[in-house]
Design an enzyme around this catalytic site. Structure first.
Site, PDB file in Angstrom:
ATOM      1  N   MET A  30       0.836  -1.198   0.000  1.00  0.00           N
ATOM      2  CA  MET A  30       0.000   0.000   0.000  1.00  0.00           C
ATOM      3  C   MET A  30       0.869   1.247   0.000  1.00  0.00           C
ATOM      4  O   MET A  30       0.430   2.335   0.367  1.00  0.00           O
ATOM      5  CB  MET A  30      -0.964   0.004   1.194  1.00  0.00           C
ATOM      6  CG  MET A  30      -2.022  -1.079   1.089  1.00  0.00           C
ATOM      7  SD  MET A  30      -3.544  -0.725   1.988  1.00  0.00           S
ATOM      8  CE  MET A  30      -2.946  -0.626   3.668  1.00  0.00           C
ATOM      9  N   GLY A  31       2.128   1.077  -0.414  1.00  0.00           N
ATOM     10  CA  GLY A  31       3.025   2.222  -0.484  1.00  0.00           C
ATOM     11  C   GLY A  31       3.586   2.601   0.875  1.00  0.00           C
ATOM     12  O   GLY A  31       3.574   1.807   1.817  1.00  0.00           O
ATOM     13  N   LYS A  35      12.065  -0.494   4.899  1.00  0.00           N
ATOM     14  CA  LYS A  35      13.026  -1.580   4.702  1.00  0.00           C
ATOM     15  C   LYS A  35      12.370  -2.961   4.747  1.00  0.00           C
ATOM     16  O   LYS A  35      12.881  -3.913   4.144  1.00  0.00           O
ATOM     17  CB  LYS A  35      14.134  -1.488   5.753  1.00  0.00           C
ATOM     18  CG  LYS A  35      15.071  -0.300   5.536  1.00  0.00           C
ATOM     19  CD  LYS A  35      16.144  -0.255   6.617  1.00  0.00           C
ATOM     20  CE  LYS A  35      17.067   0.944   6.419  1.00  0.00           C
ATOM     21  NZ  LYS A  35      18.079   1.025   7.495  1.00  0.00           N
ATOM     22  N   HIS A  37       9.418  -3.730   3.404  1.00  0.00           N
ATOM     23  CA  HIS A  37       8.974  -3.972   2.028  1.00  0.00           C
ATOM     24  C   HIS A  37      10.159  -4.329   1.136  1.00  0.00           C
ATOM     25  O   HIS A  37      10.085  -5.243   0.314  1.00  0.00           O
ATOM     26  CB  HIS A  37       8.294  -2.713   1.454  1.00  0.00           C
ATOM     27  CG  HIS A  37       7.024  -2.336   2.126  1.00  0.00           C
ATOM     28  ND1 HIS A  37       6.880  -1.177   2.859  1.00  0.00           N
ATOM     29  CD2 HIS A  37       5.822  -2.951   2.164  1.00  0.00           C
ATOM     30  CE1 HIS A  37       5.654  -1.092   3.323  1.00  0.00           C
ATOM     31  NE2 HIS A  37       4.981  -2.157   2.918  1.00  0.00           N
ATOM     32  N   LYS A 150       4.450  -9.942   9.833  1.00  0.00           N
ATOM     33  CA  LYS A 150       3.872  -9.014  10.806  1.00  0.00           C
ATOM     34  C   LYS A 150       2.344  -9.110  10.765  1.00  0.00           C
ATOM     35  O   LYS A 150       1.685  -9.117  11.796  1.00  0.00           O
ATOM     36  CB  LYS A 150       4.313  -7.579  10.541  1.00  0.00           C
ATOM     37  CG  LYS A 150       3.735  -6.575  11.558  1.00  0.00           C
ATOM     38  CD  LYS A 150       4.216  -5.166  11.313  1.00  0.00           C
ATOM     39  CE  LYS A 150       3.551  -4.537  10.115  1.00  0.00           C
ATOM     40  NZ  LYS A 150       2.110  -4.211  10.352  1.00  0.00           N
ATOM     41  N   GLN A 154      -3.338 -12.156   8.207  1.00  0.00           N
ATOM     42  CA  GLN A 154      -3.557 -11.864   6.790  1.00  0.00           C
ATOM     43  C   GLN A 154      -2.845 -12.898   5.915  1.00  0.00           C
ATOM     44  O   GLN A 154      -3.404 -13.371   4.924  1.00  0.00           O
ATOM     45  CB  GLN A 154      -3.039 -10.466   6.468  1.00  0.00           C
ATOM     46  CG  GLN A 154      -3.047 -10.112   4.992  1.00  0.00           C
ATOM     47  CD  GLN A 154      -2.508  -8.710   4.739  1.00  0.00           C
ATOM     48  OE1 GLN A 154      -3.233  -7.741   4.867  1.00  0.00           O
ATOM     49  NE2 GLN A 154      -1.238  -8.600   4.393  1.00  0.00           N
ATOM     50  N   SER A 186       6.484  -0.706  10.069  1.00  0.00           N
ATOM     51  CA  SER A 186       5.138  -0.500   9.547  1.00  0.00           C
ATOM     52  C   SER A 186       5.063   0.884   8.932  1.00  0.00           C
ATOM     53  O   SER A 186       5.708   1.823   9.416  1.00  0.00           O
ATOM     54  CB  SER A 186       4.106  -0.626  10.678  1.00  0.00           C
ATOM     55  OG  SER A 186       2.837  -0.180  10.255  1.00  0.00           O
ATOM     56  N   SER A 187       4.269   1.025   7.884  1.00  0.00           N
ATOM     57  CA  SER A 187       4.079   2.347   7.273  1.00  0.00           C
ATOM     58  C   SER A 187       3.446   3.323   8.249  1.00  0.00           C
ATOM     59  O   SER A 187       3.625   4.538   8.134  1.00  0.00           O
ATOM     60  CB  SER A 187       3.201   2.209   6.023  1.00  0.00           C
ATOM     61  OG  SER A 187       3.818   1.362   5.079  1.00  0.00           O
TER      62      SER A 187
END
Length: 281
Positions: A30-31, A35, A37, A150, A154, A186-187
């Site tokens: 989701m952008g 690190k 990702h 994480k 999901q 996390s974003s």
């Protein structure tokens, strides 16, 4: 690095690569890349000829509209990061391109996995996840897809969806990527205030102690200890803590040493929601 915002040109481009017997690794995001990702992309590049990364903030998996509006969007920075790793193709569609005129989720059955933990607190969340991941799989048709542990629930749900819908893709779970102080990347971390950010590694410290306690203490005693620690904490508020079977995600009342178990936690720092987990042995 090729950038696509529409489904059909991407499909045409990928079909030419597949005709050359190129293997496709896929990392949906989701952008607001970090690190964690990038570690998924590096793993995908080692095992596949071509790596596709999607950047799409999916509206149907947010039960909280404020969280959707505030979700960080950093496309230029993301593309700069992707150009530095082995990313070959970026798919950055609009909401209209994905959902056309119907921004809604399909109804999925994940054999009860969706009713545990996150499912109890985020209504409709996993229908949204299932909808977007299945859609992206149908567009990209990857050989392998990579997800971080994480979001372990999901990950298990996506594996179940692939199994039930007979989707021809191998799902690869990758270890949680952490900051030096233990906080799971996390974003959402960029939204933490300095005080909240300083406090947040407490979550992982608690999980590490839970792992030690699991060897000698009863689950009920561990649950009470965790609740007490967060009640005493001045900044972090516990939403839930549970010890569960990794496969079924069902909460355990007594230990099952013959099966894989994991501790899961969700915590609020102000309005920022942080999740984490750790495998127990």
């Amino acid at each position: 690095m090729e950038l696509f915002s529409e489904k059909q040109p991407l499909r045409v481009y990928l079909s030419k690569l597949k005709a050359q017997n190129k293997s496709i690794g896929f990392v949906p995001t989701m952008g607001a890349l970090h690190k964690g990702h990038l570690s998924l992309i590096k793993k995908a590049s080692k095992k596949n000829d071509i790596v596709v990364v999607s950047i799409f903030v999916n509206p149907t998996q947010f039960d909280n509209k404020e969280d959707l509006l505030k979700y960080p969007k950093t496309l230029e920075k993301d593309l700069a990061l992707l150009s530095e790793v082995n990313c070959d193709i970026v798919f950055h569609p609009s909401v209209e391109e994905i959902y056309e005129n119907n921004v809604s989720s399909n109804d999925f059955k994940f054999d009860g996995l969706e009713n545990q933990m996150e499912g109890k607190f985020r209504k409709g969340h996993f229908n949204g996840v299932g909808t977007i991941v299945k859609t992206l799989f149908e567009i990209v048709e990857p050989d392998k897809a990579y997800f971080g542990e994480k979001d372990f629930q999901q990950l298990q749900i996506i594996k179940k969806m692939v199994e039930k819908h007979k989707i021809n893709v191998k799902i690869k779970g990758c270890a949680i990527y952490r900051e030096e102080d233990g906080l799971a990347m996390s974003s959402r971390n960029v939204r933490l205030t300095p005080t909240q950010r300083e406090a947040a590694p407490f979550i992982h410290k608690i999980l590490k102690k839970v792992k030690k306690k699991f060897k000698t203490e009863e689950i009920s005693k561990i649950n009470n200890w965790v609740e007490k620690k967060f009640k005493e904490h001045p900044i972090l508020d516990l939403e839930y803590f549970t010890i569960a079977n990794e496969k079924t995600l069902e909460t355990l009342e007594t230990k099952e040493f013959s099966k894989k178990n994991r501790a899961f936690i969700a915590v609020f720092a102000g309005k920022i929601r942080l999740i984490d987990n750790i495998q127990l042995k």
